[in-house]
Design a protein around this motif. Structure first.
Motif: not given
Length: 109
Positions: A28-34, A79-84, A108-109
């Motif tokens: 879910f956080l991957s949408k807000f991170l670059s 968290v990191f693996l899910g976001a990436f 990767i945006p």
């Protein structure tokens, strides 16, 4: 052997739950991170030694903190693996995640 499995079963499922929840949170956080993807070629020996020493540190710190630091690291890793992973899937599809295919040189945006 069976006694060992039944003794540690609850710890395994707690760890699995922490990892799954943190992985989903990262998705879910991957949408807000670059992420900035840079190609990095490391030798097997360097990677192995890094992971070995990190594993030893986590194990010793887990003993000292009664598992608290190990759970925190497990959550951070999830968290990191899910976001990436979801950032890669969103921008390049599922194939690079499943096959390990190299990504094109880009951000990767």
């Amino acid at each position: 052997m069976k006694n060992i499995i039944t003794t540690y079963k609850k710890y395994f499922f707690v760890s699995l739950a922490v990892y799954c929840i943190s992985f989903i949170t990262g998705a879910f956080l991957s949408k807000f991170l670059s992420f900035k993807y840079t190609e990095n070629e490391q030798r097997f020996v360097d990677l192995f030694l890094h992971n070995y020493t990190l594993g030893l540190k986590i194990m010793v710190l887990g003993w000292i903190s009664l598992g608290v630091i190990s759970i925190i690291y497990l959550g951070y890793n999830g968290v990191f693996l899910g976001a990436f992973s979801f950032a890669i899937i969103r921008n390049h599809g599922l194939k690079p995640v499943l096959t390990g295919e190299p990504l094109p040189k880009c951000y990767i945006p």
